[in-house]
Design a protein around this motif. Structure first.
Motif, PDB file in Angstrom:
ATOM      1  N   GLN A 150       3.082   2.167   0.252  1.00 29.52           N
ATOM      2  CA  GLN A 150       2.814   3.596   0.091  1.00 29.52           C
ATOM      3  C   GLN A 150       3.923   4.332  -0.669  1.00 29.52           C
ATOM      4  OE1 GLN A 150      -0.296   4.699   0.678  1.00 29.52           O
ATOM      5  NE2 GLN A 150      -0.549   2.543   1.150  1.00 29.52           N
ATOM      6  N   ASP A 151       5.178   3.970  -0.482  1.00 27.79           N
ATOM      7  CA  ASP A 151       6.258   4.639  -1.221  1.00 27.79           C
ATOM      8  C   ASP A 151       6.119   4.413  -2.709  1.00 27.79           C
ATOM      9  OD1 ASP A 151       7.385   5.768   1.013  1.00 27.79           O
ATOM     10  OD2 ASP A 151       8.851   4.160   1.298  1.00 27.79           O
ATOM     11  N   ASP A 152       5.727   3.211  -3.129  1.00 32.80           N
ATOM     12  CA  ASP A 152       5.508   2.939  -4.550  1.00 32.80           C
ATOM     13  C   ASP A 152       4.369   3.795  -5.091  1.00 32.80           C
ATOM     14  OD1 ASP A 152       7.548   1.096  -4.764  1.00 32.80           O
ATOM     15  OD2 ASP A 152       6.249  -0.607  -4.286  1.00 32.80           O
ATOM     16  N   PHE A 153       3.311   3.922  -4.317  1.00 29.77           N
ATOM     17  CA  PHE A 153       2.178   4.720  -4.760  1.00 29.77           C
ATOM     18  C   PHE A 153       2.585   6.193  -4.915  1.00 29.77           C
ATOM     19  CE2 PHE A 153      -1.603   7.307  -4.189  1.00 29.77           C
ATOM     20  CZ  PHE A 153      -2.406   6.785  -5.187  1.00 29.77           C
ATOM     21  N   LYS A 154       3.324   6.706  -3.961  1.00 30.81           N
ATOM     22  CA  LYS A 154       3.765   8.111  -4.041  1.00 30.81           C
ATOM     23  C   LYS A 154       4.644   8.351  -5.249  1.00 30.81           C
ATOM     24  CE  LYS A 154       3.521   8.792   0.940  1.00 30.81           C
ATOM     25  NZ  LYS A 154       4.288   8.912   2.166  1.00 30.81           N
ATOM     26  N   ARG A 155       5.427   7.367  -5.644  1.00 32.29           N
ATOM     27  CA  ARG A 155       6.288   7.472  -6.823  1.00 32.29           C
ATOM     28  C   ARG A 155       5.441   7.570  -8.099  1.00 32.29           C
ATOM     29  NH1 ARG A 155       9.191   3.043  -9.599  1.00 32.29           N
ATOM     30  NH2 ARG A 155       8.196   1.728  -8.057  1.00 32.29           N
ATOM     31  N   TRP A 156       4.283   6.937  -8.112  1.00 29.54           N
ATOM     32  CA  TRP A 156       3.402   6.966  -9.274  1.00 29.54           C
ATOM     33  C   TRP A 156       2.873   8.358  -9.475  1.00 29.54           C
ATOM     34  CZ3 TRP A 156      -2.299   5.394  -9.452  1.00 29.54           C
ATOM     35  CH2 TRP A 156      -2.752   5.307 -10.770  1.00 29.54           C
TER      36      TRP A 156
END
Length: 72
Positions: free
Chosen positions: A66-72
């Motif tokens: 989820q942290d990677d997705f939020k960074r996108w």
């Protein structure tokens, strides 16, 4: 999902679909993209005389992604 008369552009790590109006864009990650699996819908909205871009985002990854997705 099928979008009539849409323009589809393929990139190495995502697919972009532009609706015929040119005011709505859909982005779908591919395997290898840091936010995969995920999708974003960006769309233009007019409020009074100003235009804004808004978005809806969906992540289909695990909790640890989820942290990677939020960074996108």
């Amino acid at each position: 999902m099928r979008i009539p008369n849409a323009t589809i552009r393929e990139f190495p790590d995502f697919t972009m679909v532009m609706e015929q109006s040119g005011l709505v864009f859909h982005y779908f990650t591919k395997p290898g993209h840091f936010a995969h699996p995920g999708a974003i819908r960006r769309y233009a909205v007019q409020e009074s005389s100003a235009w804004y871009m808004k978005y809806d985002a969906r992540s289909f990854g695990t909790d640890s992604q989820q942290d990677d997705f939020k960074r996108w």
